[in-house]
Write a protein that holds these residues in place. Structure first.
Motif, PDB file in Angstrom:
ATOM      1  N   ALA A  11       0.835  -1.215   0.000  1.00 46.40           N
ATOM      2  CA  ALA A  11       0.000   0.000   0.000  1.00 46.40           C
ATOM      3  C   ALA A  11       0.865   1.257   0.000  1.00 46.40           C
ATOM      4  O   ALA A  11       0.639   2.188  -0.789  1.00 46.40           O
ATOM      5  N   ALA A  12       1.856   1.298   0.878  1.00 49.57           N
ATOM      6  CA  ALA A  12       2.734   2.465   0.955  1.00 49.57           C
ATOM      7  C   ALA A  12       3.715   2.488  -0.217  1.00 49.57           C
ATOM      8  O   ALA A  12       3.911   3.529  -0.857  1.00 49.57           O
ATOM      9  N   MET A  13       4.308   1.322  -0.518  1.00 49.75           N
ATOM     10  CA  MET A  13       5.352   1.252  -1.547  1.00 49.75           C
ATOM     11  C   MET A  13       4.834   1.657  -2.921  1.00 49.75           C
ATOM     12  O   MET A  13       5.488   2.411  -3.649  1.00 49.75           O
ATOM     13  N   HIS A  14       3.665   1.168  -3.303  1.00 52.75           N
ATOM     14  CA  HIS A  14       3.195   1.495  -4.664  1.00 52.75           C
ATOM     15  C   HIS A  14       2.838   2.977  -4.769  1.00 52.75           C
ATOM     16  O   HIS A  14       2.997   3.581  -5.826  1.00 52.75           O
ATOM     17  N   LEU A  68      13.543  -0.668  -0.452  1.00 52.20           N
ATOM     18  CA  LEU A  68      13.234  -1.998   0.068  1.00 52.20           C
ATOM     19  C   LEU A  68      11.997  -1.969   0.953  1.00 52.20           C
ATOM     20  O   LEU A  68      11.948  -1.242   1.949  1.00 52.20           O
ATOM     21  N   GLY A  69      10.989  -2.755   0.601  1.00 47.77           N
ATOM     22  CA  GLY A  69       9.753  -2.812   1.374  1.00 47.77           C
ATOM     23  C   GLY A  69       9.791  -3.853   2.474  1.00 47.77           C
ATOM     24  O   GLY A  69      10.566  -4.817   2.402  1.00 47.77           O
ATOM     25  N   MET A  70       8.924  -3.693   3.479  1.00 52.49           N
ATOM     26  CA  MET A  70       8.865  -4.626   4.621  1.00 52.49           C
ATOM     27  C   MET A  70       8.444  -6.034   4.209  1.00 52.49           C
ATOM     28  O   MET A  70       8.752  -7.006   4.871  1.00 52.49           O
ATOM     29  N   HIS A  71       7.717  -6.132   3.092  1.00 51.76           N
ATOM     30  CA  HIS A  71       7.225  -7.430   2.628  1.00 51.76           C
ATOM     31  C   HIS A  71       8.370  -8.349   2.183  1.00 51.76           C
ATOM     32  O   HIS A  71       8.258  -9.565   2.220  1.00 51.76           O
ATOM     33  N   TYR A  92      11.804   2.606   3.032  1.00 53.85           N
ATOM     34  CA  TYR A  92      10.771   3.569   2.637  1.00 53.85           C
ATOM     35  C   TYR A  92      10.939   4.909   3.374  1.00 53.85           C
ATOM     36  O   TYR A  92      11.009   5.969   2.736  1.00 53.85           O
ATOM     37  N   PRO A  93      11.029   4.921   4.723  1.00 50.67           N
ATOM     38  CA  PRO A  93      11.176   6.206   5.416  1.00 50.67           C
ATOM     39  C   PRO A  93      12.517   6.889   5.145  1.00 50.67           C
ATOM     40  O   PRO A  93      12.590   8.123   5.097  1.00 50.67           O
ATOM     41  N   GLU A  94      13.572   6.117   4.967  1.00 52.40           N
ATOM     42  CA  GLU A  94      14.882   6.705   4.637  1.00 52.40           C
ATOM     43  C   GLU A  94      14.802   7.492   3.336  1.00 52.40           C
ATOM     44  O   GLU A  94      15.345   8.591   3.221  1.00 52.40           O
ATOM     45  N   GLU A 131       0.100  24.401  -1.609  1.00 50.41           N
ATOM     46  CA  GLU A 131       0.757  23.179  -2.097  1.00 50.41           C
ATOM     47  C   GLU A 131       1.783  22.673  -1.083  1.00 50.41           C
ATOM     48  O   GLU A 131       2.684  23.416  -0.685  1.00 50.41           O
ATOM     49  N   VAL A 132       1.634  21.423  -0.663  1.00 56.19           N
ATOM     50  CA  VAL A 132       2.618  20.780   0.224  1.00 56.19           C
ATOM     51  C   VAL A 132       2.889  19.365  -0.279  1.00 56.19           C
ATOM     52  O   VAL A 132       2.043  18.755  -0.932  1.00 56.19           O
ATOM     53  N   ASP A 133       4.072  18.859   0.022  1.00 62.86           N
ATOM     54  CA  ASP A 133       4.356  17.439  -0.188  1.00 62.86           C
ATOM     55  C   ASP A 133       3.746  16.671   0.970  1.00 62.86           C
ATOM     56  O   ASP A 133       3.516  17.232   2.056  1.00 62.86           O
ATOM     57  N   TYR A 134       3.526  15.355   0.789  1.00 58.32           N
ATOM     58  CA  TYR A 134       2.909  14.602   1.881  1.00 58.32           C
ATOM     59  C   TYR A 134       3.063  13.097   1.719  1.00 58.32           C
ATOM     60  O   TYR A 134       3.344  12.589   0.634  1.00 58.32           O
ATOM     61  N   MET A 135       2.851  12.419   2.824  1.00 56.90           N
ATOM     62  CA  MET A 135       2.689  10.968   2.868  1.00 56.90           C
ATOM     63  C   MET A 135       1.672  10.679   3.958  1.00 56.90           C
ATOM     64  O   MET A 135       1.836  11.059   5.111  1.00 56.90           O
ATOM     65  N   VAL A 136       0.563  10.032   3.578  1.00 51.45           N
ATOM     66  CA  VAL A 136      -0.513   9.741   4.516  1.00 51.45           C
ATOM     67  C   VAL A 136      -0.957   8.294   4.318  1.00 51.45           C
ATOM     68  O   VAL A 136      -0.835   7.749   3.223  1.00 51.45           O
TER      69      VAL A 136
END
Length: 451
Positions: A11-14, A68-71, A92-94, A131-136
């Motif tokens: 979900a996060a990676m894609h 690299l994903g957790m999966h 992902y967070p790095e 306008e802001v960047d984001y990750m939710v």
């Protein structure tokens, strides 16, 4: 930049893959299983791998970054090839930090409320065309992706998850963001498969607070004793802003928020969501949106996907679906729905689905969590326990944990569905709480019971 995702289907990676593609990066990826909606969304952008599986030959020296994903497992063939070639491997967070190290980083942390607060902030920014960047962590109305990255935006708003970063980086994700502005919503023991004791879990939030950049800001929920303690104990030279649940009333199923301009109707409800709103307001103010502008925007916020989401309503019945699974979330959500419809019978159904909720030792944390419901139902799948390789949880253990003599317990999906479809929901509220689907429950069919 040439990037390759190991486990692109998550979900996060894609969503990160889509964000980088939209930014103009060259993106490739692999996975051994990709489900909807990831599959269709990747395919639409030409990013869906042609074959499922791991292909070390895809890993070449011209790649600038491996994400690299957790999966993925530690012995993943593509990961081993990347290490062999000495390529730069990011969790992902790095990688999100790399993309945002020259921006003002706003990180929303806490055991609960993260997605809702992040969503509220983004809704306000979107409303005012800022306008802001984001990750939710949820799909939001008016937003194409759950991750958005640019070169030019000054702010990035990040949902700060305390779960692990990658198979080779066992630090909590939110330890990697180094926020300029941070929020702590609440601390209630979760992820016990990773954090075996409550104090060990609290330590993660102490580290997070100490990593706020010097001179930065911590917005914190002073009604949560543990959060207050963590905030007050830190010696990090930062500005601290405490928030609390604002005054509000419920009239005829509508929540009215007390504002300087008078009572204002809002779409979300429940003390926990009003508390989230207060935190979001302070963060928005720290980002340059004044109080009046915040109230103007927040009135139209309907909630994040799967967070106390109304799925059906008619004149005398209503159904909600919620992602709640931890004890504190279950308690807050059940109480909120009962307070919103005090004269209706509340049928609350909880699926025990996560590692923590299916742990025999952790179950006692659920004591009283369903007390606000008139009819309390718990569903769990013995098969899920086997798949997660956990010790068997018995019917009696669950019954005793919730400390409720009239608790209804189901382990068979067919029997649970039968229960739902034989109920008379006139003058009632149905609340379905799960991070799963009760062994295959069709929510569209449930809507038909209410509409």
């Amino acid at each position: 930049m040439n990037t390759h995702f190991i486990a692109i289907g998550g979900a996060a990676m894609h969503n990160l893959a889509l964000a980088l593609h939209n930014k103009g990066y060259k993106v490739t990826g692999s996975d051994d299983a990709i489900f909807e909606p990831s599959k269709s969304r990747l395919d639409k952008k030409g990013l869906l791998p042609k074959e499922l599986g791991w292909f070390p030959e895809k890993i070449t020296s011209d790649l600038d970054a491996i994400i690299l994903g957790m999966h993925a497992k530690g012995d993943n063939p593509e990961l081993l090839k990347a290490k062999e070639l000495g390529l730069k491997i990011y969790s992902y967070p790095e990688f999100l930090y790399e993309q945002s190290k020259n921006k003002t980083r706003v990180v929303i942390g806490g055991s609960h409320g993260k997605t809702t607060i992040t969503s509220m902030i983004l809704h306000v920014m979107h409303f005012h065309a800022i306008e802001v960047d984001y990750m939710v962590g949820a799909q939001l109305e008016g937003f194409d992706t759950m991750v958005h990255l640019t070169e030019e935006n000054d702010f990035i708003v990040l949902e700060g998850d305390e779960y692990l970063s990658s198979p080779i980086d066992l630090r909590p994700k939110f330890h990697l963001y180094q926020p300029n502005i941070a929020l702590l919503s609440g601390i209630a023991w979760d992820h016990i498969n990773v954090f075996p004791t409550f104090d060990n879990y609290i330590d993660q939030f102490r580290i997070f607070t100490n990593q706020i950049t010097k001179g930065g800001i911590l917005v914190y929920n002073e009604e949560d004793k543990t959060v207050k303690q963590v905030a007050e104990e830190t010696e990090n030279p930062i500005r601290k802003i405490a928030y609390y649940t604002p005054n509000h009333v419920v009239e005829n199923g509508v929540t009215l928020l007390d504002t300087p301009e008078g009572p204002m109707p809002i779409e979300v409800f429940g003390s926990h969501n009003l508390n989230n709103l207060a935190g979001a307001k302070w963060v928005c103010q720290c980002m340059g949106v004044d109080e009046a502008e915040f109230y103007e925007a927040i009135g139209s916020f309907k909630g994040a996907s799967k967070r106390l989401e109304k799925i059906a309503e008619s004149s005398n019945k209503v159904a909600y679906k919620d992602f709640a699974h931890s004890p504190s979330k279950v308690s807050a959500t059940t109480k909120a729905v009962k307070n919103q419809y005090p004269d209706r019978k509340l049928v609350a159904c909880l699926e025990l689905h996560t590692y923590s909720s299916l742990n025999a030792e952790f179950l006692k944390e659920y004591e009283g969590a369903l007390d606000s419901a008139d009819v309390a139902v718990v569903f769990y799948s013995p098969d899920a326990i086997k798949i997660k390789q956990l010790e068997e949880v018995t019917y009696n253990q669950i019954a005793q944990s919730f400390k409720r003599n009239d608790l209804i317990i189901y382990t068979n999906p067919k029997e649970f569905k039968e229960f739902i479809f034989t109920q008379n929901f006139t003058d009632s509220t149905l609340l379905l709480m799960s991070s799963g689907n009760y062994g295959g429950l069709n929510f569209d069919e449930v809507k038909g019971l209410i509409s």
